[in-house]
Design a protein around this motif. Structure first.
Motif, PDB file in Angstrom:
ATOM      1  N   PRO A  38      22.277   1.913  26.878  1.00 44.19           N
ATOM      2  CA  PRO A  38      23.218   2.294  25.822  1.00 44.19           C
ATOM      3  C   PRO A  38      23.315   1.206  24.761  1.00 44.19           C
ATOM      4  O   PRO A  38      23.648   0.060  25.066  1.00 44.19           O
ATOM      5  N   ALA A  41      24.946   0.585  20.824  1.00 44.36           N
ATOM      6  CA  ALA A  41      25.879   1.169  19.863  1.00 44.36           C
ATOM      7  C   ALA A  41      25.173   1.493  18.545  1.00 44.36           C
ATOM      8  O   ALA A  41      24.161   0.880  18.211  1.00 44.36           O
ATOM      9  N   SER A  63      25.747   5.343  24.481  1.00 47.57           N
ATOM     10  CA  SER A  63      26.851   4.394  24.307  1.00 47.57           C
ATOM     11  C   SER A  63      28.106   5.132  23.873  1.00 47.57           C
ATOM     12  O   SER A  63      28.053   6.070  23.087  1.00 47.57           O
ATOM     13  N   GLN A  70      27.987   6.068  28.892  1.00 47.72           N
ATOM     14  CA  GLN A  70      28.541   4.714  29.061  1.00 47.72           C
ATOM     15  C   GLN A  70      29.981   4.682  28.568  1.00 47.72           C
ATOM     16  O   GLN A  70      30.298   5.139  27.472  1.00 47.72           O
ATOM     17  N   TYR A 100      33.882   2.517  28.285  1.00 46.75           N
ATOM     18  CA  TYR A 100      34.766   1.359  28.421  1.00 46.75           C
ATOM     19  C   TYR A 100      36.126   1.910  28.842  1.00 46.75           C
ATOM     20  O   TYR A 100      36.434   3.077  28.576  1.00 46.75           O
ATOM     21  N   THR A 127      30.889  -0.126  31.704  1.00 48.22           N
ATOM     22  CA  THR A 127      30.494  -1.496  31.324  1.00 48.22           C
ATOM     23  C   THR A 127      31.653  -2.437  31.618  1.00 48.22           C
ATOM     24  O   THR A 127      32.761  -2.244  31.106  1.00 48.22           O
ATOM     25  N   LYS A 175      27.970  -1.462  35.046  1.00 46.94           N
ATOM     26  CA  LYS A 175      26.933  -2.161  34.273  1.00 46.94           C
ATOM     27  C   LYS A 175      27.470  -3.532  33.877  1.00 46.94           C
ATOM     28  O   LYS A 175      28.575  -3.635  33.339  1.00 46.94           O
ATOM     29  N   SER A 185      22.838  -6.685  34.617  1.00 53.00           N
ATOM     30  CA  SER A 185      22.685  -6.796  33.160  1.00 53.00           C
ATOM     31  C   SER A 185      23.562  -7.917  32.647  1.00 53.00           C
ATOM     32  O   SER A 185      24.656  -8.154  33.183  1.00 53.00           O
ATOM     33  N   HIS A 214      24.193  -7.685  29.345  1.00 53.61           N
ATOM     34  CA  HIS A 214      24.530  -7.026  28.067  1.00 53.61           C
ATOM     35  C   HIS A 214      23.576  -7.479  26.963  1.00 53.61           C
ATOM     36  O   HIS A 214      23.983  -7.705  25.820  1.00 53.61           O
ATOM     37  N   ASP A 272      18.718  -4.074  33.367  1.00 53.07           N
ATOM     38  CA  ASP A 272      18.255  -4.130  31.977  1.00 53.07           C
ATOM     39  C   ASP A 272      18.323  -5.564  31.483  1.00 53.07           C
ATOM     40  O   ASP A 272      18.943  -6.421  32.102  1.00 53.07           O
ATOM     41  N   GLY A 273      17.617  -5.810  30.354  1.00 53.47           N
ATOM     42  CA  GLY A 273      17.624  -7.150  29.763  1.00 53.47           C
ATOM     43  C   GLY A 273      16.243  -7.758  29.763  1.00 53.47           C
ATOM     44  O   GLY A 273      15.725  -8.147  30.812  1.00 53.47           O
ATOM     45  N   GLY A 274      15.625  -7.779  28.591  1.00 55.10           N
ATOM     46  CA  GLY A 274      14.343  -8.471  28.442  1.00 55.10           C
ATOM     47  C   GLY A 274      13.131  -7.674  28.886  1.00 55.10           C
ATOM     48  O   GLY A 274      12.018  -8.201  28.894  1.00 55.10           O
ATOM     49  N   ARG A 311      10.124  -5.611  28.331  1.00 51.64           N
ATOM     50  CA  ARG A 311       9.336  -5.388  27.118  1.00 51.64           C
ATOM     51  C   ARG A 311       7.955  -4.808  27.386  1.00 51.64           C
ATOM     52  O   ARG A 311       7.256  -4.426  26.470  1.00 51.64           O
ATOM     53  N   GLY A 340      16.973  -1.790  25.745  1.00 49.64           N
ATOM     54  CA  GLY A 340      17.915  -1.621  24.638  1.00 49.64           C
ATOM     55  C   GLY A 340      17.241  -1.804  23.287  1.00 49.64           C
ATOM     56  O   GLY A 340      16.849  -0.834  22.622  1.00 49.64           O
ATOM     57  N   ARG A 341      17.031  -3.065  22.904  1.00 51.13           N
ATOM     58  CA  ARG A 341      16.491  -3.347  21.563  1.00 51.13           C
ATOM     59  C   ARG A 341      15.145  -2.661  21.280  1.00 51.13           C
ATOM     60  O   ARG A 341      14.945  -2.187  20.163  1.00 51.13           O
TER      61      ARG A 341
HETATM   62  C1  LIG Z   1      22.565  -3.632  19.383  1.00 50.99           C
HETATM   63  C2  LIG Z   1      23.055  -3.506  20.775  1.00 50.99           C
HETATM   64  C3  LIG Z   1      24.181  -2.737  21.034  1.00 50.99           C
HETATM   65  C4  LIG Z   1      24.631  -2.582  22.345  1.00 50.99           C
HETATM   66  N1  LIG Z   1      25.681  -1.762  22.584  1.00 50.99           N
HETATM   67  C5  LIG Z   1      26.093  -1.570  23.860  1.00 50.99           C
HETATM   68  C6  LIG Z   1      27.148  -0.661  24.147  1.00 50.99           C
HETATM   69  O1  LIG Z   1      27.692  -0.014  23.267  1.00 50.99           O
HETATM   70  N2  LIG Z   1      27.523  -0.539  25.436  1.00 50.99           N
HETATM   71  C7  LIG Z   1      26.922  -1.224  26.458  1.00 50.99           C
HETATM   72  O2  LIG Z   1      27.308  -1.089  27.604  1.00 50.99           O
HETATM   73  N3  LIG Z   1      25.908  -2.068  26.204  1.00 50.99           N
HETATM   74  C8  LIG Z   1      25.480  -2.254  24.937  1.00 50.99           C
HETATM   75  N4  LIG Z   1      24.420  -3.084  24.697  1.00 50.99           N
HETATM   76  C9  LIG Z   1      23.704  -3.708  25.828  1.00 50.99           C
HETATM   77  C10 LIG Z   1      22.559  -2.813  26.294  1.00 50.99           C
HETATM   78  O3  LIG Z   1      23.036  -1.681  26.968  1.00 50.99           O
HETATM   79  C11 LIG Z   1      21.609  -3.538  27.251  1.00 50.99           C
HETATM   80  O4  LIG Z   1      22.363  -4.154  28.254  1.00 50.99           O
HETATM   81  C12 LIG Z   1      20.717  -4.568  26.568  1.00 50.99           C
HETATM   82  O5  LIG Z   1      20.362  -4.166  25.270  1.00 50.99           O
HETATM   83  C13 LIG Z   1      19.451  -4.777  27.384  1.00 50.99           C
HETATM   84  O6  LIG Z   1      18.715  -5.812  26.863  1.00 50.99           O
HETATM   85  P1  LIG Z   1      17.450  -5.631  25.891  1.00 50.99           P
HETATM   86  O7  LIG Z   1      18.005  -5.358  24.529  1.00 50.99           O
HETATM   87  O8  LIG Z   1      16.788  -6.964  26.021  1.00 50.99           O
HETATM   88  O9  LIG Z   1      16.608  -4.506  26.418  1.00 50.99           O
HETATM   89  C14 LIG Z   1      23.960  -3.257  23.398  1.00 50.99           C
HETATM   90  C15 LIG Z   1      22.832  -4.028  23.121  1.00 50.99           C
HETATM   91  C16 LIG Z   1      22.370  -4.154  21.837  1.00 50.99           C
HETATM   92  C17 LIG Z   1      21.138  -4.970  21.579  1.00 50.99           C
END
Ligand SMILES: Cc1cc2nc3c(=O)[nH]c(=O)nc-3n(C[C@H](O)[C@H](O)[C@H](O)COP(=O)(O)O)c2cc1C
Length: 365
Positions: A77, A79, A106, A128, A130, A156, A232, A254, A256, A287-289, A291, A310-311
């Motif tokens: 998710p 935003a 999100s 997702q 809050y 989250t 999460k 995660s 975040h 999640d996280g990194g 690629r 995410g990104r």
């Molecule tokens: C621009 C952006 C917005 C995000 N918004 C949310 C969100 O609204 N809710 C949430 O639980 N996590 C949010 N996240 C965290 C992502 O769900 C996720 O944990 C994270 O992007 C994973 O890492 P990655 O970008 O390296 O893949 C956001 C991340 C990014 C980069």
């Protein structure tokens, strides 16, 4: 030049999105130590391939929290996806459906959850959440997600406040005026608008998120919804045990995307501890990194049942809307399949811990 990996999409996106949005998507908290660690930490694990195993056909089908999937790769998710491209959340949801992976919407989406559900009926979608100070707002979001056919609630837990994202503070980040946080309706919608007009989303969220929530509220949510609850943002064994004791069915390990507290470990660094603590009782994801296919493979080998990006999906959207997002997912999916073929794993269940070794093991030699 052809775009052949997530990094290519990232470079291309950096050229095409306005600075305000780009910095919002790209940045991490503090001096972004954990942001680079999320990617770097994957490199510290090596793959130990096995050969002569008939890898003529590999199959990435899997079962995650009762959902039949064609791939363990899903969309995290994030935003405000329509700031990257007008296809936004619907484009990403359709892309996830195309590869047969999970899409997590999100709460802070720029498309209402019902519209995403109607536009992508064949995608497996999770919502997702809050927990807000106004519990009736929280309750109505959960009921709307249930009614619209989302298959899990992803709570989250790592954002009682937003992390210190310096680029956003410098830019005085605001959602562009033609977009809104469209899951908020009626009175809430008005307060979102008024906040955006003044000092932005950060202030709105700081006011609405309930920093006083505890595990008791997680137990309340588990009882309140008929859907499985996934937490999460878990980074410790202790919180993993608490999540299990509250009746949560899954955990997304995660940090975040390193946007909350800088100096926390990379998700992949803490995954083994959490799998060790509760992996037999709950579905552990990460999640996280992530690629590339080798990252997915390493996370699965260390016990994750699914991974989310995410990104990378934001970069895909920014470069070419839904088609870009689809291509990003296809690239990572194909890379996972190739990794499986080259390491001797035919099915997802074949990917076990014996296929990876931490670099510290080699430094002892
Ligand atoms: C621009 C952006 C917005 C995000 N918004 C949310 C969100 O609204 N809710 C949430 O639980 N996590 C949010 N996240 C965290 C992502 O769900 C996720 O944990 C994270 O992007 C994973 O890492 P990655 O970008 O390296 O893949 C956001 C991340 C990014 C980069």
């Amino acid at each position: 030049m052809a775009l052949v990996c997530v990094e290519d999409y990232e470079k291309e996106a950096l050229r095409s999105i306005p600075k305000n949005a780009l910095d919002y998507y790209r940045s991490g908290a503090g001096n972004e130590f954990s942001l680079s660690l999320n990617v770097e930490a994957f490199k510290r694990w090596r793959i130990l391939p096995r050969f002569l195993r008939d890898v003529g056909g590999v199959n990435t089908a899997c079962n995650v929290l009762g959902c039949r999937l064609s791939t363990p790769i899903g969309v995290a998710p994030t935003a405000m996806q329509r700031m990257a491209h007008d296809d936004g959340e619907i484009g990403n949801a359709l892309s996830a459906g195309k590869i047969g992976g999970i899409f997590i919407l999100s709460t802070l989406s720029t498309t209402p959850l019902e519209e995403v559900a109607a536009a992508a009926p064949n995608t497996i979608k999770w919502f997702q959440l809050y927990i807000y100070k106004d519990r009736s707002l929280t309750e109505s979001m959960v009921r709307r997600a249930e009614k619209a056919g989302y298959k899990a609630i992803v709570l989250t837990i790592d954002a009682p406040y937003f992390g210190a994202r310096r680029a956003d503070a410098r830019n005085k980040f605001k959602l562009p005026p033609h977009l809104g946080l469209l899951n908020f309706q009626g009175d809430q919608a008005n307060s979102v608008k008024s906040m955006e007009g003044s000092s932005g989303i950060n202030e709105y969220v700081t006011r609405q998120f309930d920093p006083a929530i505890t595990w008791t509220d997680v137990s309340w949510l588990v009882k309140f919804t008929k859907l499985p609850v996934v937490v999460k943002g878990v980074l410790t064994r202790e919180d993993a045990l608490l999540a299990r004791n509250c009746g949560c069915k899954g955990i997304i390990v995660s940090n975040h995307g390193a946007r909350q507290l800088d100096s926390v470990p990379a998700s992949i660094e803490v995954l083994p501890t959490i799998v060790d603590a509760v992996g037999n009782d709950m579905t552990i994801m990460l999640d996280g990194g992530v690629r590339q296919g080798t990252d997915v493979f390493k996370a699965l080998a260390l016990g994750a049942k699914a991974v989310f990006m995410g990104r990378p999906l934001v970069w895909g959207l920014a470069v070419n809307g839904q088609k870009g997002a689809e291509h990003v997912l296809e690239l990572v999916q194909r890379d996972l399949e190739l990794t499986m073929k080259l390491s001797g794993c035919v099915n997802i269940s074949d990917i076990t811990q014996e296929y990876v070794a931490h670099e510290s093991q080699f430094s002892k030699l």
